[in-house]
Design a protein around this motif. Structure first.
Motif, mmCIF file in Angstrom:
data_model
loop_
_atom_site.group_PDB
_atom_site.id
_atom_site.type_symbol
_atom_site.label_atom_id
_atom_site.label_comp_id
_atom_site.label_asym_id
_atom_site.label_seq_id
_atom_site.Cartn_x
_atom_site.Cartn_y
_atom_site.Cartn_z
ATOM 1 N N GLU A 113 0.827 -1.206 0.000
ATOM 2 C CA GLU A 113 0.000 0.000 0.000
ATOM 3 C C GLU A 113 0.865 1.262 0.000
ATOM 4 O O GLU A 113 0.484 2.290 -0.572
ATOM 5 N N TYR A 114 2.018 1.197 0.650
ATOM 6 C CA TYR A 114 2.919 2.344 0.610
ATOM 7 C C TYR A 114 3.551 2.489 -0.765
ATOM 8 O O TYR A 114 3.750 3.610 -1.254
ATOM 9 N N SER A 115 3.895 1.368 -1.403
ATOM 10 C CA SER A 115 4.555 1.450 -2.706
ATOM 11 C C SER A 115 3.608 1.928 -3.802
ATOM 12 O O SER A 115 4.035 2.585 -4.752
ATOM 13 N N THR A 116 2.319 1.610 -3.697
ATOM 14 C CA THR A 116 1.354 2.035 -4.710
ATOM 15 C C THR A 116 0.641 3.339 -4.362
ATOM 16 O O THR A 116 -0.043 3.912 -5.206
ATOM 17 N N THR A 121 -5.480 6.405 0.400
ATOM 18 C CA THR A 121 -6.918 6.133 0.295
ATOM 19 C C THR A 121 -7.417 5.402 1.531
ATOM 20 O O THR A 121 -8.492 5.705 2.061
ATOM 21 N N THR A 122 -6.626 4.444 2.003
ATOM 22 C CA THR A 122 -7.020 3.675 3.187
ATOM 23 C C THR A 122 -7.191 4.584 4.402
ATOM 24 O O THR A 122 -8.188 4.500 5.127
ATOM 25 N N LEU A 123 -6.226 5.474 4.623
ATOM 26 C CA LEU A 123 -6.286 6.344 5.797
ATOM 27 C C LEU A 123 -7.290 7.477 5.626
ATOM 28 O O LEU A 123 -7.722 8.067 6.616
ATOM 29 N N THR A 124 -7.641 7.811 4.382
ATOM 30 C CA THR A 124 -8.708 8.778 4.169
ATOM 31 C C THR A 124 -10.058 8.164 4.519
ATOM 32 O O THR A 124 -10.915 8.797 5.150
ATOM 33 N N VAL A 132 -6.745 0.766 11.509
ATOM 34 C CA VAL A 132 -6.308 0.168 10.249
ATOM 35 C C VAL A 132 -5.287 -0.931 10.507
ATOM 36 O O VAL A 132 -5.398 -2.048 9.984
ATOM 37 N N LEU A 133 -4.281 -0.633 11.333
ATOM 38 C CA LEU A 133 -3.238 -1.621 11.613
ATOM 39 C C LEU A 133 -3.806 -2.805 12.387
ATOM 40 O O LEU A 133 -3.414 -3.963 12.148
ATOM 41 N N THR A 134 -4.720 -2.553 13.314
ATOM 42 C CA THR A 134 -5.354 -3.643 14.060
ATOM 43 C C THR A 134 -6.140 -4.557 13.128
ATOM 44 O O THR A 134 -6.068 -5.795 13.239
ATOM 45 N N ALA A 135 -6.888 -3.969 12.196
ATOM 46 C CA ALA A 135 -7.667 -4.766 11.247
ATOM 47 C C ALA A 135 -6.751 -5.610 10.366
ATOM 48 O O ALA A 135 -7.025 -6.794 10.114
#
Length: 285
Positions: A113-116, A121-124, A132-135
């Motif tokens: 997700e960092y490379s792309t 979008t995920t954090l928005t 997010v990290l827990t999921a």
């Protein structure tokens, strides 16, 4: 008759609907706050829809099954004697190689997700970075645990049938199936944490492979007497030897055995995930 009062200067009259429009649109979908369950559903959709999951876990299954069965067949062909070692211990070799696949998928779960740029979008969509990290951790660890446990059970059953050495004790079976599944999930969480900290897939995978292999390589070249204690520590607490401990085949008599390797990896995963939470909260995307 009193005329209607004129609107005050600070009051703004509502605009009239356009001709042909009955009124303002109101969505029939109820609005509610996002929950951890929503984040888990999102991460499940991601992990099952990307090719990396199929390839890494597929290769892991092939390695565990193929190497486990080949080991049993070779021992049978050579009329070998395991000298009291549990029959199911031969599954260790496939699990050791399969751990590389788990490491790769753990890093890619967040590193890709960092490379792309998908992480933005995920954090928005879910501003709570801890959620997010827990999921991601829940979904990835459950997928890894289930697939590893099922595959290890199939391999252990096939080895028992091939070697015909009788059924090993129940505790041994529990360690080489459920225990191995939990250990691999813990190792995957360490990889996920390293991926979140490094934020670069290739770099994080390289670091994790070094964590797996480097202690053994360093220990092999420690010939000085003053380094004997460090050499023994590296041997005993290296990841390959911890996996061997679950199978009852540790390198030394003082190596972690029974359920101790599982406690070690759980503690390591907890520390690594704690560092990942702090890094994710304190840094920009």
């Amino acid at each position: 008759m009193t005329p209607p009062a004129a609107p005050q200067a600070h009051e703004h009259p509502q605009p009239e609907p356009a001709p042909g429009v009955l009124g303002y649109y109101e969505s029939p979908i109820p609005i509610r706050r996002a929950t951890l369950g929503d984040a888990i559903a999102s991460e499940w959709t991601k992990i099952r829809s990307v090719r990396s999951t199929m390839w890494t876990l597929g290769v892991m299954i092939v390695l565990m099954v193929a190497i486990g069965l080949m080991s049993a067949l070779l021992v049978t062909a050579a009329d070998g004697d395991l000298d009291g070692v549990p029959v199911v211990s031969l599954g260790f070799f496939g699990v050791l190689l399969g751990s590389i696949c788990v490491i790769t998928l753990g890093v890619l779960t967040i590193g890709s997700e960092y490379s792309t740029g998908m992480i933005r979008t995920t954090l928005t969509a879910c501003p709570s970075r801890a959620r997010v990290l827990t999921a991601k951790a829940i979904v990835f660890s459950l997928v890894t645990f289930v697939i590893t446990t099922v595959t290890a059970t199939v391999v252990a059953a096939c080895q028992t049938v091939i070697l015909g050495g009788g059924v090993d004790p129940g505790e041994v079976w529990l360690r080489v199936t459920v225990g191995v599944g939990l250990y691999m999930a813990g190792l995957g969480l360490v990889s996920l944490a390293v991926g979140a900290i490094v934020r670069h897939s290739a770099g994080a995978i390289t670091i994790m492979i070094a964590v797996v292999l480097l202690p053994l390589v360093l220990a092999l070249f420690m010939f000085a007497d003053s380094l004997r204690g460090l050499q023994r520590f590296l041997f005993e607490y290296s990841i390959p030897n911890q996996l061997a401990g679950l199978y009852g085949t540790g390198v030394t008599e003082t190596s972690p055995s029974g359920w101790e390797p599982l406690l070690v990896i759980v503690g390591t995963a907890a520390v690594a995930m704690g560092a990942a939470f702090l890094a994710l909260e304190q840094r920009d995307v």
